[in-house]
Motif scaffolding. Structure first.
Motif, PDB file in Angstrom:
ATOM      1  N   ASN A  83       0.914  -1.269  -0.121  1.00 40.80           N
ATOM      2  CA  ASN A  83       0.148   0.125  -0.141  1.00 40.80           C
ATOM      3  C   ASN A  83       0.647   1.109  -0.008  1.00 40.80           C
ATOM      4  O   ASN A  83       0.576   2.109  -0.600  1.00 40.80           O
ATOM      5  CB  ASN A  83      -0.974  -0.085   1.244  1.00 40.80           C
ATOM      6  N   PHE A 161     -14.326   5.539   0.262  1.00 43.67           N
ATOM      7  CA  PHE A 161     -13.532   4.787   1.612  1.00 43.67           C
ATOM      8  C   PHE A 161     -14.071   3.545   2.170  1.00 43.67           C
ATOM      9  O   PHE A 161     -13.317   2.901   2.804  1.00 43.67           O
ATOM     10  CB  PHE A 161     -13.439   6.000   2.705  1.00 43.67           C
ATOM     11  N   SER A 167     -10.612   3.094  -1.969  1.00 45.88           N
ATOM     12  CA  SER A 167     -10.007   3.702  -0.867  1.00 45.88           C
ATOM     13  C   SER A 167      -8.862   4.425  -1.056  1.00 45.88           C
ATOM     14  O   SER A 167      -8.592   5.522  -0.753  1.00 45.88           O
ATOM     15  CB  SER A 167      -9.925   2.628   0.509  1.00 45.88           C
ATOM     16  N   LYS A 168      -7.849   3.907  -1.927  1.00 40.38           N
ATOM     17  CA  LYS A 168      -6.628   4.577  -2.141  1.00 40.38           C
ATOM     18  C   LYS A 168      -7.066   5.709  -3.135  1.00 40.38           C
ATOM     19  O   LYS A 168      -6.376   6.497  -3.017  1.00 40.38           O
ATOM     20  CB  LYS A 168      -5.566   3.338  -2.316  1.00 40.38           C
ATOM     21  N   LEU A 171      -8.262   8.556  -1.189  1.00 37.03           N
ATOM     22  CA  LEU A 171      -7.244   9.035  -0.337  1.00 37.03           C
ATOM     23  C   LEU A 171      -6.134  10.155  -1.323  1.00 37.03           C
ATOM     24  O   LEU A 171      -5.786  11.255  -1.196  1.00 37.03           O
ATOM     25  CB  LEU A 171      -6.098   8.254   0.236  1.00 37.03           C
ATOM     26  N   ALA A 242      -4.877   8.387   6.258  1.00 41.94           N
ATOM     27  CA  ALA A 242      -5.195   6.810   6.337  1.00 41.94           C
ATOM     28  C   ALA A 242      -6.019   6.226   7.522  1.00 41.94           C
ATOM     29  O   ALA A 242      -6.925   5.796   7.315  1.00 41.94           O
ATOM     30  CB  ALA A 242      -3.988   6.058   5.950  1.00 41.94           C
ATOM     31  N   GLY A 246      -9.924   5.472   7.679  1.00 40.93           N
ATOM     32  CA  GLY A 246     -10.408   4.032   7.728  1.00 40.93           C
ATOM     33  C   GLY A 246     -11.514   4.180   8.971  1.00 40.93           C
ATOM     34  O   GLY A 246     -12.415   3.349   9.058  1.00 40.93           O
ATOM     35  N   GLY A 263      -6.381  -0.489   8.628  1.00 44.32           N
ATOM     36  CA  GLY A 263      -6.415  -0.283   7.210  1.00 44.32           C
ATOM     37  C   GLY A 263      -7.734  -0.637   6.417  1.00 44.32           C
ATOM     38  O   GLY A 263      -7.896  -1.002   5.243  1.00 44.32           O
ATOM     39  N   THR A 269      -5.960   0.526   3.236  1.00 47.78           N
ATOM     40  CA  THR A 269      -5.381   1.704   3.598  1.00 47.78           C
ATOM     41  C   THR A 269      -4.320   1.709   4.685  1.00 47.78           C
ATOM     42  O   THR A 269      -3.860   2.717   5.303  1.00 47.78           O
ATOM     43  CB  THR A 269      -6.279   2.684   4.257  1.00 47.78           C
ATOM     44  N   THR A 271      -0.618   1.206   6.170  1.00 47.43           N
ATOM     45  CA  THR A 271       0.720   1.690   5.691  1.00 47.43           C
ATOM     46  C   THR A 271       1.614   1.219   6.699  1.00 47.43           C
ATOM     47  O   THR A 271       1.208   0.878   7.982  1.00 47.43           O
ATOM     48  CB  THR A 271       0.482   3.121   5.369  1.00 47.43           C
TER      49      THR A 271
END
Lengths: 318, 295
Positions: A83, A161, A167-168, A171, A242, A246, A263, A269, A271
């Motif tokens: 991620n 999300f 979701s990424k 972001l 992130a 979440g 995540g 999400t 990291t």
């Protein structure tokens, strides 16, 4: 007659020593800070990565067991690294491209330039938690204004999300909204490109794209490099947005005791920095958390060393 | 004849002049339409957040965009939420003290790095940049253990504020970049007048460095105001030490269906930062360019 001769070097030495003391005095706040907040914790982090330690009972030597655990058995390490690398590749690229685009646009605006510049810059100032909460609301799949508008236009309405595939990108969209810092940096660089070069290129019959490709881009390439490398380093530390996204999307936030799925959704999400927090402060596995921290450090410093190359001119040595 | 001979010449010149003007107008329209579209992308989120913040609970759960009735009292409700004022006080304390200490401790270091010649100067500078680029998560575990086990000060603002006494790498770097641009002659004149380095720094350099100091102060204020990781690590165990960015998230937890109140709280957290920006726009933009471009 012989007396002044030996005293001259002595005076020189005294002056040198005084200058030395002065330099040390001026640097002292940072020298202490460097030791206490950089060198000491860094060495400790490496030390703890070889220790079994739960934060309460005394640490015991563990050899490479933490390293083995994180790299081969901890189920979320590679997902988190993946991620992080996804964000580094996509988020940084799009942010730099978009920031350059907005920077170019603002240099072309003739009417109301100040107003436009302020409008483009404002989101960069929004506190990350507040900005993330705002986007969690805006991109709320059921009732959020964005999907409402997309629906009116007959476009597909992503789950943002709440959908691991989106979701990424959500972001990334949030990061592009806050592109004001890059806009200012690129704007300043673009205004520094000598006008004669454009005129010369135009005389040679270069169109707008060729002028951009052969005049603008080479002139601002050090700034592009700077933006890319600092962007990569910032994204390695990507944390607040992130974690808040979440938590808000999963509906499990605040309060005590509630364990939220790291995540969310489906670890999409998750990291590296969150891993340090989760391992160290939620699972009390200090050793494994420090392994991740050492990896994070190695990756960040690898990129920092690019910035420190003389070519990029960050230090501006005279 | 004279008229006739002038005609072809005029028709040859005028179309190209009007073509150029038409192209300039088209260019203006294209650029400004694009700018308006971009402005919508950047500003509409603020507008939607604000409109939702003055909706009723029920309406905020629908996808209506315009409030039926303007519920300004949402802001009062948020303001009166237990803890909200404490979070404000803590955030102001953290950001205020943090900013002051950062400037005072970073300026002499930046001056030494920009002006003194000493062995290890390049190494020191490299170390500053390395510190600037260090993710806070790398060092957080030993630091937390230090504050928790040795000093027993977690659950308070101390672990957030005290480090600012010892210089901030980003501020040192930004100030140094600025101090490099101060002409040597000023410093030499001060020396000839018998000023020591400290006097030179305070009396000669500081007045000239005001824009850079202002930029550093603003950046530091914002970074404390926005900090989430620090308060989460050091202050979360004691609700009396929470800051706005940490409290805001838990606010959503307590009002998890009330998007209207959550957005009102969001507006209240964003507003001071935006206000401060409008008051000090110039210093801020100068600071951004200074870190990115010079050199």
């Amino acid at each position: 007659m012989a007396l002044p001769l030996p005293s001259a070097p002595a005076a020189l030495r005294r002056r040198r020593r005084r200058e030395h003391a002065r330099t040390l005095a001026f640097l002292s706040p940072w020298l202490i800070g460097f030791g206490v907040f950089f060198a000491y914790p860094l060495v400790s982090t490496v030390y703890f990565s070889f220790m079994r330690y739960d934060g309460f009972t005394a640490p015991t030597f563990a050899g490479l067991r933490n390293w083995d655990y994180v790299l081969t058995r901890y189920p979320f390490f590679w997902q988190g690294l993946g991620n992080t690398l996804w964000l580094v590749a996509v988020m940084v690229t799009l942010r730099v491209a978009f920031g350059l685009g907005i920077g170019l646009l603002i240099t072309k605006v003739k009417t109301g330039a100040g107003l436009f510049r302020t409008a483009f810059y404002l989101p960069y100032l929004a506190p990350p938690v507040a900005a993330t909460m705002a986007f969690a609301f805006l991109l709320n799949p059921g009732t959020g204004p964005v999907n409402h508008l997309l629906g009116e236009l007959g476009l597909p309405q992503p789950g943002w999300f709440t959908d691991p595939a989106w979701s990424k990108p959500a972001l990334t969209l949030l990061a592009m909204w806050g592109v004001g810092d890059l806009m200012v940096i690129f704007m300043a660089a673009l205004l520094d490109v000598p006008r004669e070069q454009y005129e010369a290129a135009e005389l040679d019959g270069a169109g707008p794209w060729q002028r951009f490709r052969y005049v603008t881009l080479p002139a601002i390439s050090p700034i592009v490099l700077f933006a890319v490398v600092t962007g990569v380093i910032q994204t390695m530390q990507y944390y607040t947005q992130a974690i808040v996204a979440g938590k808000v999307a999963s509906g499990v936030i605040g309060g005590s005791g509630q364990q939220f799925e790291p995540g969310y959704p489906h670890g999409s999400t998750w990291t590296l920095p969150q891993m340090v927090y989760s391992l160290g402060f939620q699972r009390f596995d200090t050793g494994s958390a420090c392994v991740v921290a050492v990896i994070l450090f190695a990756l960040s410093m690898a990129f920092t060393s690019v910035l420190l190359r003389r070519r990029s001119g960050l230090l501006g040595e005279d | 004849m004279a008229l006739a001979s002038s005609l072809p010449a005029r028709t040859a010149v005028r179309p190209s002049a009007s073509l150029a003007r038409r192209r300039a107008v088209l260019h203006w329209v294209a650029v400004h339409s694009l700018a308006v579209a971009a402005a919508l992308f950047f500003l509409l989120p603020f507008v939607f957040v604000f409109l939702t913040s003055v909706m009723s609970d029920q309406q905020a759960l629908t996808s209506d965009l315009w409030p039926h009735r303007w519920r300004w009292d949402n802001y009062l409700t948020v303001w009166r939420t237990p803890g909200f004022l404490t979070w404000w006080r803590n955030t102001l304390l953290y950001a205020g003290a943090g900013t002051l200490l950062t400037v005072v401790s970073s300026l002499p270091v930046a001056y030494a790095l920009a002006r003194f010649r000493f062995r290890g100067r390049h190494l020191a500078l490299t170390a500053v940049v390395a510190m600037m680029m260090l993710p806070p998560q790398v060092t957080v575990i030993p630091m937390y253990l230090f504050w928790a086990k040795q000093l027993h000060l977690t659950g308070s603002l101390w672990p957030l504020v005290v480090p600012m006494l010892f210089g901030d790498a980003f501020s040192i770097f930004l100030l140094r970049q600025f101090l490099l641009t101060v002409p040597r002659e000023y410093l030499e004149a001060a020396r000839i007048d018998g000023c020591g380095e400290l006097r030179t720094l305070l009396r000669v350099v500081l007045p000239m460095a005001k824009p850079a100091v202002a930029a550093v102060a603003l950046f530091q204020f914002f970074s404390c105001w926005n900090d989430y990781f620090g308060p989460q690590i050091y202050a979360s165990e004691n609700e009396g030490a929470w800051t706005l960015s940490y409290g805001l998230e838990s606010f959503k937890g307590a009002h998890h269906t009330n998007w209207n109140l959550t957005m009102a709280a969001t507006v209240l957290v964003m507003a001071p930062v935006i206000l401060l920006f409008f008051l000090a726009q110039k210093a801020f933009i100068e600071g951004v360019t200074l870190t990115g471009v010079k050199g």
